[in-house]
Each structure stands twice: as structure tokens, then as C-alpha cells.
Design an enzyme around this catalytic site. Structure first.
Site, PDB file in Angstrom:
ATOM      1  N   LEU A 399       0.863  -1.176   0.000  1.00 55.59           N
ATOM      2  CA  LEU A 399       0.000   0.000   0.000  1.00 55.59           C
ATOM      3  C   LEU A 399       0.902   1.229   0.000  1.00 55.59           C
ATOM      4  CD1 LEU A 399      -2.635  -0.949   2.744  1.00 55.59           C
ATOM      5  CD2 LEU A 399      -2.901  -1.132   0.263  1.00 55.59           C
ATOM      6  N   ASP A 400       0.467   2.305  -0.662  1.00 54.95           N
ATOM      7  CA  ASP A 400       1.213   3.560  -0.612  1.00 54.95           C
ATOM      8  C   ASP A 400       1.412   3.969   0.839  1.00 54.95           C
ATOM      9  OD1 ASP A 400       1.139   3.607  -3.334  1.00 54.95           O
ATOM     10  OD2 ASP A 400      -0.444   5.112  -3.481  1.00 54.95           O
ATOM     11  N   GLN A 401       2.486   4.701   1.102  1.00 58.81           N
ATOM     12  CA  GLN A 401       2.785   5.123   2.466  1.00 58.81           C
ATOM     13  C   GLN A 401       1.613   5.868   3.104  1.00 58.81           C
ATOM     14  OE1 GLN A 401       6.330   7.491   2.850  1.00 58.81           O
ATOM     15  NE2 GLN A 401       6.191   7.639   5.060  1.00 58.81           N
ATOM     16  N   THR A 403      -1.564   5.657   2.311  1.00 55.89           N
ATOM     17  CA  THR A 403      -2.813   4.890   2.270  1.00 55.89           C
ATOM     18  C   THR A 403      -2.886   3.980   3.489  1.00 55.89           C
ATOM     19  OG1 THR A 403      -2.816   4.903  -0.146  1.00 55.89           O
ATOM     20  CG2 THR A 403      -4.181   3.251   0.937  1.00 55.89           C
ATOM     21  N   ARG A 500      -5.422   6.661  -7.409  1.00 58.37           N
ATOM     22  CA  ARG A 500      -5.127   8.096  -7.304  1.00 58.37           C
ATOM     23  C   ARG A 500      -5.134   8.759  -8.677  1.00 58.37           C
ATOM     24  NH1 ARG A 500       0.068   8.091  -3.345  1.00 58.37           N
ATOM     25  NH2 ARG A 500      -0.159  10.357  -3.601  1.00 58.37           N
TER      26      ARG A 500
END
Length: 554
Positions: A399-401, A403, A500
Site C-alpha cells: 500500500l502507498d505510504q 494509504t 489516485r
């Protein structure tokens, strides 16, 4: 000069008391060897967002991009106040009312610094002039023209040679010996004349290009000389500043940058926010509680700093100083992140068995460690320290930092391989929840836009019909409130930043996710409003379907 600010200048003091940690400023004490930590908490981030709103209301802060920081401190009487700092100079000034002053030492080398900076600027201007030398383009144009002429001549001479060969074969069969001798001499003469023609063109080329080559070579030599001068001047100034800058920690001990970093340090060490804030607190008997640093203004030159985003201590300048700067601090309070019994720093576990772990990752924490020292704190590294089989843990996906939500970890290679195959073959059902910073007018739909990551502009992703990989997202509106829309996303592929980009791009929904500054959201928000809410997959060993859920925190 007033540098202490009340909390009410930045936040509603009664509204925010959340002290959960999203990042640790940390370093090892040079004397005791203890690991020292200072958190970036939700409260310090909220204070920083309040500062961002102040910066947004004044154009002077948008002229240049730089790091800003706040330090939440406690006075001896227990009152909490805020310090704020900027890195380097602010519009050419080192001392600005309301901001923490620079670390002592700059004044001692101010004259030498100004003189050296003037010399460096003169070198910069001369380098710019030399690099724009018009003769370079002239040389390239002439070289290209001569190469084309030579190629055309070579093609023509080759055709003539083939014709002469064919003619020689014919006349050898038809002409008398005397006539044959004359005809062959004529063909040889034609060949000699073409050789002369080629040599003449080569001489003409050398005559035109050689003076330009000599001028360019002399210019390049001067450029190398100037770069060497620049390097020497920069090193001399840096050595003077390192010897002059003196940092103080919470034990009351002071050391120069030269003593702390005997191998040398990059330009600007000591001028960053974190050292300024911690040095000021240490020299004024202020106890640090939490700190937060962020970028504001234009994006950095290499696009690795985004306005409004939080960043940790930089690996080259600040991180090596953290152990010294934090020395003498009283023991840090334990983190308020949900913890397993007996664990010091861990995360809420949604599901766990002998083969896999599912964790509810908070926003701001990496899934796996990054490349540099300031990006080692992650879900994987935390569990690696806490679990007996930690070394065998592997993240199945990421997961993105910024998110939050469900992250899946495998405890053995076979489980990791089998789960990874399910993700690759699109057999895992994923549901995300997001708030978009605008009104989505359609109720549901599918976004099909291929995504490509430009290697020159990482981590930014964009729609690219030529190079992009297929990316498919289903969306459905959950609710609308004022200027915001709550959406449910179901990604059918798993590209980097897929949701995104599909939200922000005009060919998708054309509305960025709230808090997504990388993709154009200008609204002030405490975080990226994107949460991995559900994950449904087949358990590789138990042969049953697991449906995991994590409540959306916004």
C-alpha cells in the site's frame, strides 16, 4: 525575538489530543549506545497543517521551495508551546521574526560566506555562458552536413565502382588489346579522380571543423577548471562552517559539526529544520514532545519533494546528527499505536495464523523498508523485530505510504508464492474507500486508462496510451456532502497509484482524492483519504475463502 507560539495559533486545542505516532526521529547515543527517539504524532502533524494554512496566505512563502518544521515542546511548568523553523535562508534572510534563529556559527563566517558565495555565483554565470557557446551548435550542424555529403559521395562512388567493374568485364571480351589498354587506363583514372574528390572533401571538412574543435576543447577545459575551482571553494567554506557551527544537546554538551562528522558533511548541514529546532530547545530548557517537517513552495528540482507532504530526517544531513541531538532527553513515552501484549511497537492485527498475517496499516507508515536510512520504519521491519519468525516474513502486496488499510504478510515462501499468484492472476477481490475533493456527478462506472511511471519523474504515474499498462477500476458513489464525495473503488488491476490517477485524471473522474497533493489536491487535509477496506482471497493452506475488513478511519 518571540519564537514560542501557543497551540491555539495552529489548532483547536480541545479538538485534537491524538498522539498516535506515524514516524520516529531516531538515532543512537554516541556515549551510551541507547536508541533515542522523538515521534511525529497526529497532533504535531495537525500543528504543521495549521502552519501550512498560514504559509498559504502569504505569497512570500511560495517563491521558493524548502523544508519547514514545527516542534511541540513542554515548559518546566508543564505548559505546551510550539517552535517553528525553516531550512537554510528564507527569502535571503537567516533571522526572521517568529522563527527559530540559526544555530550559532553562521555569524562567525558570514563575511567569508558572502565573499565565497559571490565567487561561486560568478563561476556559475561564466559556466552558463560557456555552456551556451554558439560554436557548439555550429560545429554539430557543419559535422552533420559534411557527414551527409560524405555519405552521398560514398554512395555515388560505390555505384560508379560497380559500373566500372561491369564495364571491365564487357570490354575485356570485345576490345582489341591496344583499345583495351586505353579503356582500362581511363577507368583507372576515373577511380583516381574519385579518390581525389573524397580527399578534398575531407580536407575541406577538417579546415572548417578543426578551428571549432579547438575552441570547444579550450572551452571545455575552462569549464573543467571552473568546476574544480567551485569544488575547492565549496569545500573550503564548508570546512570553515563545520568548524564554526556548534550544536548543543539535552545533556548540555556542545560539539562542532567538524567533531560530529569528521569525514565531512554535505553543504547545508546544520541549517535544516530539525537541528535548528532541537538545538534551540536544548539551549532554552524546553522539552521536545513531537516534531514534524514538511515541504512547502514549489516542488524540488528532482521532484522528490512535494508541497504539503511530510518527510523524515534527511539521510545525508540530519540523520547522522540525531543521536547526538537527542542525547539527554528523558525516556520517550510509549507509542499509542494499538499493540499486541508484550510488544513495544506494533500494529493492529486483523487476522493471524501460522501461515499469514493481515495487519491494518496506518497512514504515513511504509509497507516495506525504503532504500535510505530515514525510510526504514515500516510494517515489515516492525514485525521483523517482534516475531520469532520475523526474518521469514514477506509482504505479499503493498500500500502507498499515505494509504491506510489491510496489508497481507506471508510467514513462509510457499504461502508468499501462492498468495502472490492470486494477486497476479487477479483472483483477489479488493475494495477501497476514498473521499474525493469535489462532487462526482455519476453514480458508478468503470475507468479504463493505461498507466505508466516516467523514470525521470518518480513516483509520479500518468496515463500513457503508448507505454502504459492496462489499468481497470470500478467505482460507485457512497455519499455526497457539500463539496466532497465518498466513493467505493474496486480495482481490477493493481498498478502503482492506480486509484489516485484514475480519480485525478480528467479522462477518469477528474477529481483528486482529498489530501493527494501529488496529483493536484489543493484542499488542506490531515492525510490522504484512501483506505484499503476489504480483501477477499482463498487461503492457500486452509482451502477456504477469507474475507477481511478494516473500518475506514475517516
Amino acid at each position: 525575538m518571540v519564537v514560542l507560539h501557543p497551540l491555539s495559533d495552529f489548532i483547536d486545542c480541545d479538538a485534537i489530543r491524538d498522539s498516535s505516532c506515524s514516524y520516529w526521529y531516531e538515532g543512537r547515543c554516541l556515549e551510551s549506545g541507547d536508541r533515542l527517539k522523538l515521534p511525529r504524532t497526529s497532533m504535531s502533524e495537525a500543528i504543521a497543517h495549521g502552519l501550512m494554512q498560514q504559509l498559504a496566505n502569504n505569497d512570500c512563502y511560495s517563491r521558493e521551495g524548502k523544508m519547514y518544521g514545527i516542534l511541540l515542546i513542554e515548559l518546566p511548568n508543564g505548559e505546551q508551546w510550539v517552535l517553528k523553523a525553516f531550512s537554510g535562508l528564507l527569502n535571503g534572510c537567516s533571522v526572521v521574526e517568529g522563527w527559530v534563529p540559526p544555530i550559532p556559527g553562521r555569524d562567525e563566517v558570514a563575511f567569508e560566506e558572502a565573499r565565497t558565495l559571490a565567487q561561486l555565483d560568478a563561476i556559475k554565470q561564466e559556466l552558463l555562458t560557456l555552456k551556451q557557446l554558439t560554436e557548439r551548435q555550429q560545429y554539430e550542424t557543419l559535422l552533420h552536413d559534411f557527414e551527409q555529403q560524405l555519405q552521398a559521395m560514398s554512395d555515388r562512388h560505390r555505384d560508379c565502382k560497380h559500373q566500372r567493374q561491369e564495364k571491365r568485364q564487357q570490354i575485356c571480351k570485345t576490345l582489341s588489346p591496344e583499345a583495351l589498354t586505353i579503356a582500362l587506363e581511363q577507368l583507372d583514372e576515373e577511380s583516381r579522380q574519385q579518390g581525389i574528390e573524397r580527399r578534398q572533401l575531407k580536407r575541406q571538412q577538417n579546415g572548417r571543423l578543426q578551428p571549432l574543435q579547438q575552441l570547444i576543447a579550450a572551452t571545455d577545459a575552462r569549464i573543467s577548471e571552473l568546476k574544480q575551482q567551485r569544488k575547492v571553494l565549496s569545500r573550503q567554506l564548508q570546512a570553515q562552517m563545520q568548524a564554526s557551527y556548534s550544536l548543543t544537546n539535552f545533556s548540555g554538551r556542545s560539539q562542532s559539526l567538524q567533531e560530529l562528522m569528521p569525514g565531512g558533511s554535505p553543504t547545508g548541514t546544520g541549517d535544516c529544520c530539525a537541528p535548528k529546532l532541537l538545538h534551540y530547545a536544548a539551549t532554552h530548557n524546553l522539552k521536545p514532545l513531537a516534531m514534524a517537517e514538511f515541504w512547502w513552495g514549489v516542488s524540488s528540482v528532482n521532484q522528490d519533494k512535494i508541497p504539503g507532504e511530510f518527510y523524515g530526517a534527511c539521510a545525508e544531513r540530519c540523520q547522522p546528527l540525531m543521536g547526538f541531538l537527542l542525547s539527554g532527553l528523558r525516556p520517550n513515552p510509549p507509542t499509542l499505536l494499538p499493540c499486541r501484549e508484550g510488544a513495544e511497537v506494533t500494529l493492529p492485527i486483523i487476522y493471524e495464523d501460522e501461515w499469514l498475517i493481515a495487519v491494518n496499516k496506518p497512514a504515513g507508515l511504509l509497507s516495506v523498508p525504503g532504500r535510505y536510512r530515514d525510510r526504514q520504519d515500516s510494517v515489515l521491519s516492525r514485525f521483523g523485530h517482534l516475531l520469532p519468525d520475523g526474518m521469514s516474513l514477506a509482504s505479499v502486496h503493498r500500500l502507498d505510504q499515505e494509504t491506510s488499510g489491510i496489508l497481507l504478510l506471508a510467514r513462509d515462501r510457499q504461502t508468499h508464492r501462492q498468495l502472490s499468484q492470486q494477486f497476479q492472476q487477479r483472483q483477489v477481490h479488493k475494495v477501497y474507500e476514498a473521499i474525493l475533493s469535489g462532487v462526482v456527478t455519476v453514480e458508478q462506472g468503470v475507468i479504463d486508462l493505461p498507466l505508466w511511471g516516467d523514470p525521470e519523474n518518480r513516483p509520479y504515474q500518468k496515463v500513457d496510451w503508448q507505454h502504459g499498462k492496462p489499468s481497470l477500476t470500478h467505482f460507485q458513489v457512497m455519499a455526497r456532502e457539500k463539496d466532497y464525495t465518498r466513493l467505493e473503488f474496486t480495482p481490477l488491476t493493481g498498478r502503482t497509484h492506480q486509484l489516485r490517477v484514475h480519480a485525478a485524471d480528467v479522462r477518469g473522474l477528474g477529481i483528486a482524492i482529498l489530501g493527494d497533493r501529488l496529483y493536484g489536491c489543493c484542499a488542506v487535509a490531515s492525510r490522504l483519504h484512501l483506505h484499503a477496506r476489504e480483501l477477499r482471497f482463498k487461503h492457500p493452506q486452509l482451502e477456504k475463502t477469507l474475507h477481511l475488513q478494516a473500518i475506514t478511519p475517516f
